[in-house]
Design an enzyme around this catalytic site. Structure first.
Site: not given
Length: 447
Positions: A266, A314, A333, A386
């Site tokens: 992405k 992080d 994401d 996902c």
């Protein structure tokens, strides 16, 4: 040693024993394909067998159990050998049963001692004589579904609770179909037409994706082995995953944060929409140094490295490292259970529990919360996963909005107007909708 030692069936048993011991299926397969000279037919059989046995493992074990007195005492490779024989016999209708049995016995003979060969021969012949146990002998309805579709009971119960029985069964059935070879055209250097022509000239069959305008679905060959791939004209990416970046509504000069970026699929899609001469840049983060290198390598391969800044961090620490209102657009994401990827990564179904989703929910919320202050007013933060479980999707968005009244939920747009009649502003693509990966996308605007 007999040539049986280089056959796709032998290699499949080797791979399956390692995967059962914790190795990743895709890495194991890639290694075997790279280490052995095989033609396309053998590669296809090897891939089919490895993914097929993993996919149908609970079904295959149910069939095997009555014929093996002490299944726990079997050598791992012998167990995988018998399961792979069952898989070929029951699911690969182009291979005659005699050929399956003969080669299975031959592998047992070469790889094991005479006692193992006799044992394997006896089990195969007993199965053939007695027939395999029927699913309708299983009294418990969820246990029967679990064995039929080789899915864990907790997932069956959860999908039924969230989506109803019909949708649950439709999803389970779709997840055991083969994954498509999905590609995303790289608009930084090419067009859909040029990539299509290049792949067709290389002997592949190519169709346009119904899901994504930049998506192509290839078959009859390996797209990753073509010159077009080497030139960076396209990258391998699922059709559903391709919907996330267009939903961000990017402008060429945007300063963008990709908070959980590796391996960079992405990130490179964002970068292709930016113009470095107008100040367009994407800051791509991952917690691991090794994965940050991967992002940079992918950006270089796709000719967009001049607008990608890959950094190890992080994502929960974004607010401490970047000033408030630093970014026009943010992509989260988020790390997730990956339940939407089961068709592509079949072992996920046996590795995850419902508790994983609840633990991940806390991390997902923490990342959104950390990124929120660094978004400019009027900017959009896009959240994607996902997975298809509500705990990691709509529940996370509802909790974030409850504690951030300065954000509002927009309707997730798609170029092809997918699921235009849905009641929600967020978009969930289920694995049975378009036979692509399961995905969730939400767009949050800072007021």
């Amino acid at each position: 040693m007999s040539t049986v030692g280089n056959s796709p069936r032998w290699l499949a048993v080797t791979a399956l024993a390692k995967i059962k011991n914790g190795a990743y299926s895709n890495l194991q397969l890639n290694q075997l394909i790279n280490d052995h000279e095989m033609d396309r037919r053998d590669i296809n059989l090897l891939t089919n067998m490895v993914y097929g046995v993993i996919q149908h493992r609970l079904t295959l074990e149910y069939w095997l159990t009555p014929f093996v007195r002490h299944p726990g005492k079997l050598d791992p490779w012998v167990r995988e050998l018998l399961l792979s024989a069952l898989y070929q016999w029951q699911y690969l209708d182009k291979i005659p049963q005699r050929a399956v049995f003969n080669e299975t016995i031959e592998i047992a003979k070469v790889k094991g001692h005479p006692g193992i060969r006799r044992f394997v021969t006896g089990v195969l012949h007993q199965m053939d004589r007695s027939g395999l146990p029927k699913f309708d002998a299983i009294q418990d309805a969820d246990e029967r579904l679990s064995v039929t579709y080789s899915m864990p009971k907790w997932l069956i119960e959860e999908l039924r609770r969230q989506l109803g029985a019909d949708k649950m069964v439709s999803i389970l059935a779709s997840l055991n179909q083969p994954a498509k070879q999905s590609l995303r055209v790289n608009p930084a250097v090419s067009t859909v037409e040029d990539v299509t022509n290049a792949l067709v000239n290389a002997g592949l069959t190519v169709e346009a994706s119904a899901v994504s305008p930049l998506g192509l679905v290839a078959s009859d060959g390996q797209a990753i082995n073509t010159e077009a791939m080497r030139y960076g004209m396209f990258t391998v990416q699922d059709e559903s995953a391709q919907l996330v970046v267009p939903a961000m509504d990017l402008r060429p000069g945007d300063h963008v944060l990709d908070a959980c970026a590796a391996p960079g699929g992405k990130t490179t899609q964002i970068a292709a929409a930016l113009d470095p001469e107008q100040g367009g840049e994407v800051v791509a983060l991952d917690i691991h140094d090794k994965k940050v290198k991967l992002i940079s390598q992918n950006a270089a391969r796709l000719h967009v490295a001049d607008r990608v800044a890959a950094t190890a961090l992080d994502a929960r620490k974004v607010a401490t490292e970047f000033k408030p209102a630093s970014f026009d657009r943010i992509l989260v994401d988020a790390p997730c259970s990956g339940i939407g990827l089961i068709r592509r990564k079949p072992e996920i179904r046996y590795e995850k529990q419902l508790s994983d989703s609840l633990n991940l929910q806390k991390i997902q919320l923490a990342i959104l919360t950390a990124c929120a202050p660094t978004l400019k007013k009027g900017g959009i933060m896009t959240y994607s996963t996902c997975t298809i479980l509500q705990q990691e999707n709509q529940d996370v968005i509802d909790q974030f909005l409850a504690s951030h009244p300065d954000f509002e939920l927009l309707t997730t747009p798609t170029a092809n107007h997918l699921k235009a009649d849905r009641k929600t502003r967020t978009l969930t693509i289920y694995p049975d909708d378009y036979l692509s990966d399961g995905f969730f996308i939400a767009c949050l605007r800072k007021k």
